[in-house]
Design a protein around this motif. Structure first.
Motif, PDB file in Angstrom:
ATOM      1  N   ALA A 101      16.030  18.186  -7.086  1.00  0.00           N
ATOM      2  CA  ALA A 101      16.996  19.282  -7.064  1.00  0.00           C
ATOM      3  C   ALA A 101      18.181  19.016  -7.984  1.00  0.00           C
ATOM      4  CB  ALA A 101      17.484  19.510  -5.637  1.00  0.00           C
ATOM      5  N   PHE A 102      18.497  17.739  -8.222  1.00  0.00           N
ATOM      6  CA  PHE A 102      19.672  17.387  -9.019  1.00  0.00           C
ATOM      7  C   PHE A 102      19.312  16.821 -10.395  1.00  0.00           C
ATOM      8  CE2 PHE A 102      20.893  17.038  -4.551  1.00  0.00           C
ATOM      9  CZ  PHE A 102      22.013  17.865  -4.524  1.00  0.00           C
ATOM     10  N   TRP A 103      18.210  16.098 -10.469  1.00  0.00           N
ATOM     11  CA  TRP A 103      17.784  15.494 -11.730  1.00  0.00           C
ATOM     12  C   TRP A 103      16.298  15.768 -11.959  1.00  0.00           C
ATOM     13  CZ3 TRP A 103      20.563  12.365  -8.144  1.00  0.00           C
ATOM     14  CH2 TRP A 103      21.906  12.193  -8.469  1.00  0.00           C
ATOM     15  N   PRO A 104      15.978  16.990 -12.376  1.00  0.00           N
ATOM     16  CA  PRO A 104      14.556  17.336 -12.580  1.00  0.00           C
ATOM     17  C   PRO A 104      14.011  16.729 -13.868  1.00  0.00           C
ATOM     18  CG  PRO A 104      15.959  19.189 -13.177  1.00  0.00           C
ATOM     19  CD  PRO A 104      16.882  18.124 -12.629  1.00  0.00           C
ATOM     20  N   VAL A 105      13.843  15.410 -13.831  1.00  0.00           N
ATOM     21  CA  VAL A 105      13.392  14.689 -15.026  1.00  0.00           C
ATOM     22  C   VAL A 105      12.086  13.974 -14.708  1.00  0.00           C
ATOM     23  CG1 VAL A 105      15.716  14.384 -15.925  1.00  0.00           C
ATOM     24  CG2 VAL A 105      14.750  12.673 -14.381  1.00  0.00           C
ATOM     25  N   ALA A 106      11.495  13.438 -15.772  1.00  0.00           N
ATOM     26  CA  ALA A 106      10.240  12.707 -15.592  1.00  0.00           C
ATOM     27  C   ALA A 106      10.483  11.419 -14.814  1.00  0.00           C
ATOM     28  CB  ALA A 106       9.626  12.388 -16.957  1.00  0.00           C
ATOM     29  N   TYR A 107       9.422  10.939 -14.187  1.00  0.00           N
ATOM     30  CA  TYR A 107       9.542   9.713 -13.393  1.00  0.00           C
ATOM     31  C   TYR A 107       9.374   8.490 -14.293  1.00  0.00           C
ATOM     32  CZ  TYR A 107       9.405  12.562  -9.177  1.00  0.00           C
ATOM     33  OH  TYR A 107       9.704  13.463  -8.196  1.00  0.00           O
ATOM     34  N   ASP A 108      10.482   8.159 -14.978  1.00  0.00           N
ATOM     35  CA  ASP A 108      10.451   6.929 -15.756  1.00  0.00           C
ATOM     36  C   ASP A 108      10.729   5.757 -14.820  1.00  0.00           C
ATOM     37  OD1 ASP A 108      13.193   6.922 -15.227  1.00  0.00           O
ATOM     38  OD2 ASP A 108      13.755   7.563 -17.241  1.00  0.00           O
ATOM     39  N   ALA A 109      10.800   4.563 -15.378  1.00  0.00           N
ATOM     40  CA  ALA A 109      10.937   3.366 -14.550  1.00  0.00           C
ATOM     41  C   ALA A 109      12.193   3.406 -13.696  1.00  0.00           C
ATOM     42  CB  ALA A 109      10.940   2.117 -15.435  1.00  0.00           C
ATOM     43  N   HIS A 110      13.291   3.960 -14.237  1.00  0.00           N
ATOM     44  CA  HIS A 110      14.553   3.998 -13.493  1.00  0.00           C
ATOM     45  C   HIS A 110      14.456   4.945 -12.295  1.00  0.00           C
ATOM     46  CE1 HIS A 110      15.795   2.542 -17.519  1.00  0.00           C
ATOM     47  NE2 HIS A 110      16.657   1.817 -16.824  1.00  0.00           N
ATOM     48  N   ILE A 111      13.830   6.095 -12.496  1.00  0.00           N
ATOM     49  CA  ILE A 111      13.700   7.066 -11.401  1.00  0.00           C
ATOM     50  C   ILE A 111      12.742   6.535 -10.336  1.00  0.00           C
ATOM     51  CG2 ILE A 111      13.012   9.400 -10.783  1.00  0.00           C
ATOM     52  CD1 ILE A 111      15.588   9.264 -12.335  1.00  0.00           C
ATOM     53  N   VAL A 112      11.652   5.909 -10.770  1.00  0.00           N
ATOM     54  CA  VAL A 112      10.712   5.311  -9.820  1.00  0.00           C
ATOM     55  C   VAL A 112      11.422   4.271  -8.966  1.00  0.00           C
ATOM     56  CG1 VAL A 112       8.654   3.862  -9.590  1.00  0.00           C
ATOM     57  CG2 VAL A 112       8.659   5.771 -11.201  1.00  0.00           C
ATOM     58  N   ALA A 113      12.209   3.406  -9.623  1.00  0.00           N
ATOM     59  CA  ALA A 113      12.948   2.377  -8.889  1.00  0.00           C
ATOM     60  C   ALA A 113      13.952   3.004  -7.924  1.00  0.00           C
ATOM     61  CB  ALA A 113      13.669   1.450  -9.873  1.00  0.00           C
ATOM     62  N   ALA A 114      14.628   4.064  -8.356  1.00  0.00           N
ATOM     63  CA  ALA A 114      15.603   4.733  -7.494  1.00  0.00           C
ATOM     64  C   ALA A 114      14.925   5.332  -6.263  1.00  0.00           C
ATOM     65  CB  ALA A 114      16.333   5.822  -8.277  1.00  0.00           C
ATOM     66  N   LEU A 119       0.834  -1.204   0.000  1.00  0.00           N
ATOM     67  CA  LEU A 119       0.000   0.000   0.000  1.00  0.00           C
ATOM     68  C   LEU A 119       0.869   1.255   0.000  1.00  0.00           C
ATOM     69  CD1 LEU A 119      -2.724  -1.043   2.619  1.00  0.00           C
ATOM     70  CD2 LEU A 119      -2.887  -1.140   0.128  1.00  0.00           C
ATOM     71  N   ALA A 120       1.923   1.243   0.814  1.00  0.00           N
ATOM     72  CA  ALA A 120       2.825   2.396   0.853  1.00  0.00           C
ATOM     73  C   ALA A 120       3.488   2.613  -0.503  1.00  0.00           C
ATOM     74  CB  ALA A 120       3.880   2.201   1.943  1.00  0.00           C
ATOM     75  N   ILE A 121       3.859   1.527  -1.176  1.00  0.00           N
ATOM     76  CA  ILE A 121       4.462   1.628  -2.506  1.00  0.00           C
ATOM     77  C   ILE A 121       3.470   2.225  -3.493  1.00  0.00           C
ATOM     78  CG2 ILE A 121       5.315   0.281  -4.469  1.00  0.00           C
ATOM     79  CD1 ILE A 121       6.552  -1.646  -2.391  1.00  0.00           C
ATOM     80  N   LEU A 122       2.220   1.797  -3.412  1.00  0.00           N
ATOM     81  CA  LEU A 122       1.197   2.336  -4.313  1.00  0.00           C
ATOM     82  C   LEU A 122       0.992   3.833  -4.090  1.00  0.00           C
ATOM     83  CD1 LEU A 122      -1.472  -0.524  -4.260  1.00  0.00           C
ATOM     84  CD2 LEU A 122       0.128   0.043  -6.096  1.00  0.00           C
ATOM     85  N   VAL A 123       1.038   4.262  -2.837  1.00  0.00           N
ATOM     86  CA  VAL A 123       0.939   5.686  -2.548  1.00  0.00           C
ATOM     87  C   VAL A 123       2.119   6.426  -3.172  1.00  0.00           C
ATOM     88  CG1 VAL A 123       1.010   7.429  -0.710  1.00  0.00           C
ATOM     89  CG2 VAL A 123      -0.419   5.399  -0.439  1.00  0.00           C
ATOM     90  N   ALA A 124       3.319   5.889  -2.987  1.00  0.00           N
ATOM     91  CA  ALA A 124       4.509   6.527  -3.548  1.00  0.00           C
ATOM     92  C   ALA A 124       4.442   6.594  -5.072  1.00  0.00           C
ATOM     93  CB  ALA A 124       5.758   5.760  -3.103  1.00  0.00           C
ATOM     94  N   VAL A 125       4.053   5.497  -5.685  1.00  0.00           N
ATOM     95  CA  VAL A 125       3.976   5.452  -7.146  1.00  0.00           C
ATOM     96  C   VAL A 125       2.938   6.448  -7.667  1.00  0.00           C
ATOM     97  CG1 VAL A 125       3.248   3.981  -9.070  1.00  0.00           C
ATOM     98  CG2 VAL A 125       4.840   3.094  -7.361  1.00  0.00           C
ATOM     99  N   SER A 126       1.836   6.567  -6.962  1.00  0.00           N
ATOM    100  CA  SER A 126       0.813   7.521  -7.393  1.00  0.00           C
ATOM    101  C   SER A 126       1.333   8.952  -7.333  1.00  0.00           C
ATOM    102  CB  SER A 126      -0.444   7.383  -6.526  1.00  0.00           C
ATOM    103  OG  SER A 126      -0.256   7.941  -5.230  1.00  0.00           O
ATOM    104  N   HIS A 127       2.183   9.248  -6.345  1.00  0.00           N
ATOM    105  CA  HIS A 127       2.751  10.591  -6.243  1.00  0.00           C
ATOM    106  C   HIS A 127       3.794  10.851  -7.316  1.00  0.00           C
ATOM    107  CE1 HIS A 127       1.436  10.774  -1.779  1.00  0.00           C
ATOM    108  NE2 HIS A 127       0.555  11.357  -2.560  1.00  0.00           N
ATOM    109  N   MET A 128       4.224   9.799  -8.004  1.00  0.00           N
ATOM    110  CA  MET A 128       5.117   9.978  -9.146  1.00  0.00           C
ATOM    111  C   MET A 128       4.342   9.980 -10.453  1.00  0.00           C
ATOM    112  SD  MET A 128       8.532   7.848  -7.968  1.00  0.00           S
ATOM    113  CE  MET A 128       7.876   6.686  -6.774  1.00  0.00           C
ATOM    114  N   GLY A 129       3.021  10.140 -10.352  1.00  0.00           N
ATOM    115  CA  GLY A 129       2.187  10.341 -11.526  1.00  0.00           C
ATOM    116  C   GLY A 129       1.711   9.087 -12.226  1.00  0.00           C
TER     117      GLY A 129
END
Length: 332
Positions: A274-287, A8-18
């Motif tokens: 602040a350092f990598w203002p990029v879209a939340y692709d799979a790599h950023i989500v995983a990070a 559930l916590a992961i789903l909340v986090a993923v939703s906040h990444m759009g």
């Protein structure tokens, strides 16, 4: 239920990444399960340790020791990251003494929509304000056997909001009057008797029908009414089944880190932004998730565990005083 809480916590986090699933916000669906779990756990806690009017204050202390340690750590961490790394942003504009002071008391976070706190400092924390409101009322509902009345009144508010006669997002998802019955469904699942089980099961069935009606266009889709009804329909049977499973240490560990993940993923997101203002692709989500897991492990063992010992001592004292009082009554 530990693995489920972490999911559930992961789903909340993923939703906040759009991220969405089938057009639904997974974070909202997940939050509803959190409410149901909270109703179950609080009922268990009060029935076993605090079911007496004179114990209500101890219950509040127990809950403060549960929510505050990691909340304070991650709230202040978020303030620091925003102040140092995200100047000039909407988040930085919320770093006022008034917002910070109100947020630190937690309850105003549940009323952010009325301007009582700054929701952008640690966005997931609004639901902690809602949790605190539930904690304030649940001892009285159990001790004075008022769950049934509260359930009916809450359903009436929710239906009015779901159908658009009240603000659907605010009164059908955010505030206690419209969601109290969801907490109480979890409460009814604790040592369920036929009546309570029927109430919870009936609520899940009605919610499933309402979700189907919303998806079919028979009920107008409004902010989060599809997600909330889906969350009820899925959450009640899931919690019921999971409460029947036996204890397992791995499951317990996963549950232990779930609260930290729920709180800290925005701190990680702010830092990375602040350092990598990029879209939340799979790599950023995983990070984000990997860093969130790691931080949660650290905060659990360094912050949560010491507070857990205090909570256990508090509960032991409550049980001892009740036993002593009952013993005195027997002697008399």
């Amino acid at each position: 239920m530990g693995a489920y809480r972490l999911l559930l916590a992961i789903l909340v986090a993923v939703s906040h990444m759009g991220k969405t699933f089938a057009g639904l916000n997974p974070g909202v669906v997940a939050v509803i399960s959190f409410l149901i779990i909270s109703g179950f756990v609080m009922t268990s806690l009060i029935e076993r340790n605090y079911k007496a009017p004179q114990k209500i204050g101890l219950f509040y202390m127990d809950r403060a020791l549960r929510l505050y340690p990691q909340f304070l750590f991650y709230f202040l961490a978020s303030c620091a990251v925003i102040y140092c790394l995200l100047p000039g942003t909407p988040q930085a504009a919320e770093l006022t003494l008034g917002n910070i002071a109100a947020s630190l008391t937690m309850v105003p976070l549940g009323f952010y929509m009325f301007g009582l706190a700054g929701p952008l400092i640690l966005p997931p924390a609004w639901s902690l304000g809602l949790e605190m409101c539930f904690y304030l009322v649940i001892p009285f509902l159990l001790i004075y056997k008022a769950r049934g009345v509260a359930f009916v009144l809450s359903v009436a508010v929710f239906m009015t909001a779901c159908l658009g006669f009240l603000n659907t997002d605010v009164y059908g998802y955010r505030l206690l009057p419209g969601v109290l019955f969801m907490f109480l469904c979890g409460s009814y699942l604790y040592k369920p008797q036929a009546k309570g089980l029927a109430i919870a099961a009936g609520t899940a069935v009605v919610a499933a029908l309402m979700f189907a009606a919303i998806e079919a266009g028979l009920i107008e889709r409004r902010p989060f009414n599809a997600e909330v009804t889906a969350g009820i329909a899925l959450g009640i049977p899931a919690v019921y089944v999971l409460t029947k499973l036996k204890f397992h240490r791995v499951d317990e560990f996963l549950g232990d880190i779930s609260y930290g993940v729920f709180l800290n993923h925005f701190v990680v997101m702010y830092f990375l932004r602040a350092f990598w203002p990029v879209a939340y692709d799979a790599h950023i989500v995983a990070a984000v998730l990997i860093l969130s897991f790691g931080l949660s492990c650290v905060s659990y063992y360094s912050i949560e565990r010491p507070a857990l010992k205090l909570r256990h001592a508090l509960r032991a004292g409550a049980r001892f005083s009740v036993g002593k009082r009952r013993g005195g009554e027997k002697v008399a």
